[in-house]
Design a protein around this motif. Structure first.
Motif, PDB file in Angstrom:
ATOM      1  N   ILE A  84      27.971  19.134  -2.317  1.00 17.40           N
ATOM      2  CA  ILE A  84      26.960  18.407  -2.809  1.00 17.40           C
ATOM      3  C   ILE A  84      27.053  17.079  -3.018  1.00 17.40           C
ATOM      4  CG2 ILE A  84      25.379  18.278  -4.917  1.00 17.40           C
ATOM      5  CD1 ILE A  84      24.923  20.888  -3.760  1.00 17.40           C
ATOM      6  N   GLU A  85      26.227  16.009  -2.482  1.00 20.88           N
ATOM      7  CA  GLU A  85      26.592  14.587  -2.616  1.00 20.88           C
ATOM      8  C   GLU A  85      25.216  14.320  -3.593  1.00 20.88           C
ATOM      9  OE1 GLU A  85      25.697  10.145  -0.491  1.00 20.88           O
ATOM     10  OE2 GLU A  85      25.029  12.191   0.621  1.00 20.88           O
ATOM     11  N   SER A  86      25.692  13.528  -4.728  1.00 20.04           N
ATOM     12  CA  SER A  86      24.917  13.207  -5.793  1.00 20.04           C
ATOM     13  C   SER A  86      25.127  11.692  -6.193  1.00 20.04           C
ATOM     14  CB  SER A  86      24.913  14.031  -6.801  1.00 20.04           C
ATOM     15  OG  SER A  86      24.260  13.671  -7.938  1.00 20.04           O
ATOM     16  N   ARG A  87      24.008  10.901  -6.174  1.00 21.31           N
ATOM     17  CA  ARG A  87      24.363   9.536  -7.024  1.00 21.31           C
ATOM     18  C   ARG A  87      23.859   9.461  -8.377  1.00 21.31           C
ATOM     19  NH1 ARG A  87      21.030   6.642  -1.990  1.00 21.31           N
ATOM     20  NH2 ARG A  87      19.835   8.417  -2.188  1.00 21.31           N
ATOM     21  N   ASP A  88      23.803  10.996  -8.910  1.00 23.99           N
ATOM     22  CA  ASP A  88      23.380  10.601 -10.443  1.00 23.99           C
ATOM     23  C   ASP A  88      24.184  10.276 -11.237  1.00 23.99           C
ATOM     24  OD1 ASP A  88      20.813  11.838  -9.665  1.00 23.99           O
ATOM     25  OD2 ASP A  88      21.440  13.967  -9.911  1.00 23.99           O
ATOM     26  N   GLU A  89      23.926   9.725 -12.322  1.00 28.74           N
ATOM     27  CA  GLU A  89      24.862   9.634 -13.566  1.00 28.74           C
ATOM     28  C   GLU A  89      25.599  10.684 -13.897  1.00 28.74           C
ATOM     29  OE1 GLU A  89      25.489   6.333 -14.466  1.00 28.74           O
ATOM     30  OE2 GLU A  89      24.272   5.451 -13.115  1.00 28.74           O
ATOM     31  N   PRO A  90      26.840  10.537 -14.610  1.00 28.56           N
ATOM     32  CA  PRO A  90      27.571  11.714 -15.042  1.00 28.56           C
ATOM     33  C   PRO A  90      26.767  12.688 -15.732  1.00 28.56           C
ATOM     34  CG  PRO A  90      28.780   9.790 -15.129  1.00 28.56           C
ATOM     35  CD  PRO A  90      27.386   9.520 -14.757  1.00 28.56           C
ATOM     36  N   ARG A  91      25.903  12.311 -16.759  1.00 24.67           N
ATOM     37  CA  ARG A  91      25.308  13.443 -17.817  1.00 24.67           C
ATOM     38  C   ARG A  91      24.250  14.101 -16.852  1.00 24.67           C
ATOM     39  NH1 ARG A  91      25.100  13.617 -22.978  1.00 24.67           N
ATOM     40  NH2 ARG A  91      25.910  11.502 -23.273  1.00 24.67           N
ATOM     41  N   SER A  92      23.391  13.296 -16.134  1.00 23.03           N
ATOM     42  CA  SER A  92      22.504  14.042 -15.495  1.00 23.03           C
ATOM     43  C   SER A  92      23.030  14.928 -14.176  1.00 23.03           C
ATOM     44  CB  SER A  92      21.655  12.873 -14.524  1.00 23.03           C
ATOM     45  OG  SER A  92      20.741  13.551 -13.664  1.00 23.03           O
ATOM     46  N   LEU A  93      24.146  14.542 -13.869  1.00 21.88           N
ATOM     47  CA  LEU A  93      24.889  15.411 -12.857  1.00 21.88           C
ATOM     48  C   LEU A  93      25.209  16.810 -13.408  1.00 21.88           C
ATOM     49  CD1 LEU A  93      26.232  15.919 -10.011  1.00 21.88           C
ATOM     50  CD2 LEU A  93      28.063  14.701 -10.677  1.00 21.88           C
ATOM     51  N   VAL A 110      32.517  25.063  -4.947  1.00 21.70           N
ATOM     52  CA  VAL A 110      31.467  23.904  -4.941  1.00 21.70           C
ATOM     53  C   VAL A 110      32.244  22.679  -4.823  1.00 21.70           C
ATOM     54  CG1 VAL A 110      29.792  22.463  -6.043  1.00 21.70           C
ATOM     55  CG2 VAL A 110      29.632  24.974  -6.210  1.00 21.70           C
ATOM     56  N   VAL A 111      32.108  21.638  -4.092  1.00 21.17           N
ATOM     57  CA  VAL A 111      32.740  20.291  -3.787  1.00 21.17           C
ATOM     58  C   VAL A 111      31.435  19.492  -4.109  1.00 21.17           C
ATOM     59  CG1 VAL A 111      33.988  18.655  -2.436  1.00 21.17           C
ATOM     60  CG2 VAL A 111      34.570  20.998  -2.535  1.00 21.17           C
ATOM     61  N   VAL A 112      31.973  18.473  -5.049  1.00 28.51           N
ATOM     62  CA  VAL A 112      30.771  17.333  -5.140  1.00 28.51           C
ATOM     63  C   VAL A 112      31.288  16.031  -4.742  1.00 28.51           C
ATOM     64  CG1 VAL A 112      29.649  16.265  -7.033  1.00 28.51           C
ATOM     65  CG2 VAL A 112      30.127  18.605  -7.479  1.00 28.51           C
ATOM     66  N   ILE A 113      30.542  15.281  -4.240  1.00 32.40           N
ATOM     67  CA  ILE A 113      30.879  13.868  -3.601  1.00 32.40           C
ATOM     68  C   ILE A 113      29.733  13.082  -4.263  1.00 32.40           C
ATOM     69  CG2 ILE A 113      30.640  12.404  -1.558  1.00 32.40           C
ATOM     70  CD1 ILE A 113      31.012  15.098   0.099  1.00 32.40           C
ATOM     71  N   GLY A 114      30.437  12.247  -5.249  1.00 27.51           N
ATOM     72  CA  GLY A 114      29.692  11.125  -5.919  1.00 27.51           C
ATOM     73  C   GLY A 114      30.017   9.683  -5.766  1.00 27.51           C
ATOM     74  N   HIS A 115      29.156   9.071  -6.324  1.00 27.85           N
ATOM     75  CA  HIS A 115      29.284   7.519  -6.032  1.00 27.85           C
ATOM     76  C   HIS A 115      29.808   6.910  -7.312  1.00 27.85           C
ATOM     77  CE1 HIS A 115      26.999   7.455  -2.333  1.00 27.85           C
ATOM     78  NE2 HIS A 115      26.851   8.662  -2.611  1.00 27.85           N
ATOM     79  N   GLU A 132      36.386  20.405  -6.198  1.00 32.55           N
ATOM     80  CA  GLU A 132      36.732  19.146  -6.260  1.00 32.55           C
ATOM     81  C   GLU A 132      35.897  18.050  -6.249  1.00 32.55           C
ATOM     82  OE1 GLU A 132      39.182  16.844  -6.121  1.00 32.55           O
ATOM     83  OE2 GLU A 132      40.319  17.779  -4.569  1.00 32.55           O
ATOM     84  N   TYR A 133      36.173  16.976  -6.607  1.00 32.82           N
ATOM     85  CA  TYR A 133      35.144  15.694  -6.946  1.00 32.82           C
ATOM     86  C   TYR A 133      35.726  14.646  -5.970  1.00 32.82           C
ATOM     87  CZ  TYR A 133      32.514  12.135  -8.759  1.00 32.82           C
ATOM     88  OH  TYR A 133      31.595  10.817  -8.982  1.00 32.82           O
ATOM     89  N   ILE A 134      34.997  14.152  -5.135  1.00 31.15           N
ATOM     90  CA  ILE A 134      35.593  13.304  -4.292  1.00 31.15           C
ATOM     91  C   ILE A 134      34.323  11.947  -4.306  1.00 31.15           C
ATOM     92  CG2 ILE A 134      35.862  12.646  -1.860  1.00 31.15           C
ATOM     93  CD1 ILE A 134      35.795  15.461  -0.985  1.00 31.15           C
ATOM     94  N   VAL A 135      35.043  10.680  -4.238  1.00 26.01           N
ATOM     95  CA  VAL A 135      34.325   9.444  -4.582  1.00 26.01           C
ATOM     96  C   VAL A 135      33.989   9.053  -2.971  1.00 26.01           C
ATOM     97  CG1 VAL A 135      34.108   7.253  -5.721  1.00 26.01           C
ATOM     98  CG2 VAL A 135      35.411   9.075  -6.591  1.00 26.01           C
ATOM     99  N   ALA A 136      32.678   8.801  -3.115  1.00 27.05           N
ATOM    100  CA  ALA A 136      32.335   8.264  -1.591  1.00 27.05           C
ATOM    101  C   ALA A 136      32.786   6.810  -1.662  1.00 27.05           C
ATOM    102  CB  ALA A 136      30.804   8.295  -1.520  1.00 27.05           C
ATOM    103  N   PRO A 137      33.031   6.136  -0.405  1.00 27.17           N
ATOM    104  CA  PRO A 137      32.584   6.835   0.980  1.00 27.17           C
ATOM    105  C   PRO A 137      33.861   7.725   1.102  1.00 27.17           C
ATOM    106  CG  PRO A 137      33.450   4.456   1.218  1.00 27.17           C
ATOM    107  CD  PRO A 137      33.241   4.729  -0.280  1.00 27.17           C
ATOM    108  N   ILE A 138      33.453   8.536   2.091  1.00 32.11           N
ATOM    109  CA  ILE A 138      34.196   9.733   2.589  1.00 32.11           C
ATOM    110  C   ILE A 138      34.666   9.690   4.239  1.00 32.11           C
ATOM    111  CG2 ILE A 138      33.920  11.315   0.915  1.00 32.11           C
ATOM    112  CD1 ILE A 138      32.313  12.827   2.779  1.00 32.11           C
ATOM    113  N   SER A 139      35.904  10.185   4.747  1.00 31.39           N
ATOM    114  CA  SER A 139      35.828  10.180   6.089  1.00 31.39           C
ATOM    115  C   SER A 139      35.784  11.661   6.397  1.00 31.39           C
ATOM    116  CB  SER A 139      37.298   9.363   6.500  1.00 31.39           C
ATOM    117  OG  SER A 139      38.309  10.475   5.790  1.00 31.39           O
ATOM    118  N   MET A 140      35.815  12.041   7.599  1.00 26.45           N
ATOM    119  CA  MET A 140      35.827  13.187   8.271  1.00 26.45           C
ATOM    120  C   MET A 140      37.232  13.877   7.822  1.00 26.45           C
ATOM    121  SD  MET A 140      37.496  14.935  10.955  1.00 26.45           S
ATOM    122  CE  MET A 140      38.128  13.718  11.784  1.00 26.45           C
TER     123      MET A 140
END
Length: 427
Positions: A84-93, A110-115, A132-140
């Motif tokens: 899941i990619e999400s640009r939501d604020e933490p509380r909304s996410l 579930v893996v979350v890719i956030g900003h 896992e929580y990954i901060v964008a940007p991401i690579s292959m």
């Protein structure tokens, strides 16, 4: 998150370092669905799905973030992994993830890719059950590494590396070099090696190793349901203390037409049995040879220095670069260089249009190779002090990562031919 190194290619594109990618384990047969809000995340995930380490995984990318996923899974079963990619604020996410959990199978990861680079958010998501929580940007490479981290058992036994050898034309000596590299790895490094002769009709490994086994690779390929490590061990012929052979029948009693993945389970089983598996691939272009080369950890193309070989080598290397965009290009060996009175392309001129530096340039030496072949012996057994045996040792060091190729050194055979002439004079 796995920390991978990156390099810059000639077109200034950022690509994962091949050595770092080599360390990644293949991902098992799983289903993955991604829900992305930006192309910057969707594209690396799509590229990851095309990587050879993800060959067994089924990856589907949807545009639309967590809300799209919630609506989708109201009527569809959930896969093994949801990204899941999400640009939501933490509380909304967190609130939306709670709604997603209501429509997901509890066994789905579930893996979350956030900003948002927020340590508190990361800890909260892990407590919530996110893998896992990954901060964008991401690579292959980030995607492949994190999926492997979730689904590959860190305690699992390491798997061996597969090195595929193929000739640019028939008769260039690819099989001979493959067999000598295998023998050298087993004796020089005291390491277990399995050789698979994949030319079922005309293979020469049994002759080169002076073996006549009753069974071999044909029994494994024609009975895929029986393949496991115990069955494989019964089919292996012992060529030396640490060298085993899956011999080809080398008969024309039947035709050898196979599906693209016919050898896949056999190779996987062999990789669990030995640190190195040498694949002696015949000079044909079929679905299964293409698949074997696409999935190998390392590829070595052998050619002789003339025009048809150059054309075929370029076609092979160009195709393999497309099939394996995240791996180093194949290694090139120029064999039978310096044949008397034969017009040849110089090593530099041969390598230049390919964009590679030869791993080795092996001089034409019919006496050494002929004696070894006729006696069912390896070059190192025939004349351990010969200059070409030293070249084989050097290749073995590079192919196992013990030394690096000297890429800035121009290819040439003058010094090798000189050493050979000196040896002949002293003999």
């Amino acid at each position: 998150m796995t920390n991978l190194a990156y390099t810059t290619d000639p077109n200034d594109a950022v690509v994962p370092d091949a050595a770092s990618m080599q360390a990644l384990r293949p991902v098992p047969r799983i289903s993955i669905q991604a829900f992305c809000e930006t192309d910057g995340v969707a594209q690396p995930i799509e590229r990851a799905g095309e990587d050879r380490r993800m060959a067994k995984a089924h990856v589907k990318v949807h545009m639309g973030g967590i809300q799209t996923a919630i609506e989708f899974y109201h009527t569809a079963p959930t896969p093994n992994l949801i990204i899941i990619e999400s640009r939501d604020e933490p509380r909304s996410l967190i609130g939306k993830l709670e709604k997603l959990a209501e429509v997901c199978d509890p066994a789905s990861k579930v893996v979350v890719i956030g900003h948002h680079n927020d340590v508190a958010l990361y800890r909260e998501l892990i407590r919530f059950g996110i893998s896992e929580y990954i901060v964008a940007p991401i690579s292959m490479a980030d995607i492949v590494a994190d999926i492997a981290k979730i689904f590959v058992d860190p305690e699992a036994e390491p798997i061996g590396r597969s090195i595929a050898f193929i000739g640019a034309k028939g008769g260039v000596g690819s099989s001979t070099i493959a067999h000598n590299i295998a023998w050298t790895l087993s004796t020089l490094f005291q390491s277990e090696v399995v050789v698979a002769d994949m030319d079922l009709a005309f293979g020469t490994a049994n002759i080169n190793f002076d073996q006549d086994p009753a069974q071999g690779i044909a029994e494994a390929v024609f009975s895929p349901e029986r393949i496991d490590e115990v069955y494989l061990d019964r089919l292996l012929a012992q060529c030396a203390e640490r060298l085993s052979l899956l011999a080809a029948p080398s008969t024309l009693d039947r035709v050898y037409d196979f599906d693209a993945d016919a050898f896949a389970s056999l190779i996987e089983t062999a990789q669990r049995s030995a640190p190195t598996v040498i694949l002696d691939v015949p000079h044909v272009w079929t679905g299964w040879t293409r698949q074997t080369l696409a999935q190998a950890d390392e590829i070595v193309v052998t050619a002789t220095p003339e025009l048809a070989n150059l054309r075929n080598t370029k076609n092979l290397i160009d195709m393999l670069r497309k099939l394996r965009p995240n791996d180093a290009p194949p290694k090139l060996i120029l064999n039978q260089a310096g044949v008397p009175k034969r017009p040849e392309i110089s090593a530099d001129d041969f390598a230049e249009p390919l964009g590679v530096v030869p791993l080795a340039v092996i001089p034409f030496e019919p006496l050494l190779f002929g004696n070894a072949a006729n006696n069912g012996r390896m070059l190192g057994e025939t004349d351990a002090q010969h200059a070409i045996v030293k070249i084989v040792h050097d290749m073995a060091h590079v192919l196992t990562g013990r030394t690096e190729m000297k890429s800035k050194k121009k290819a040439g055979i003058g010094d090798l031919l000189g050493r050979l002439k000196m040896k002949k004079k002293s003999a």
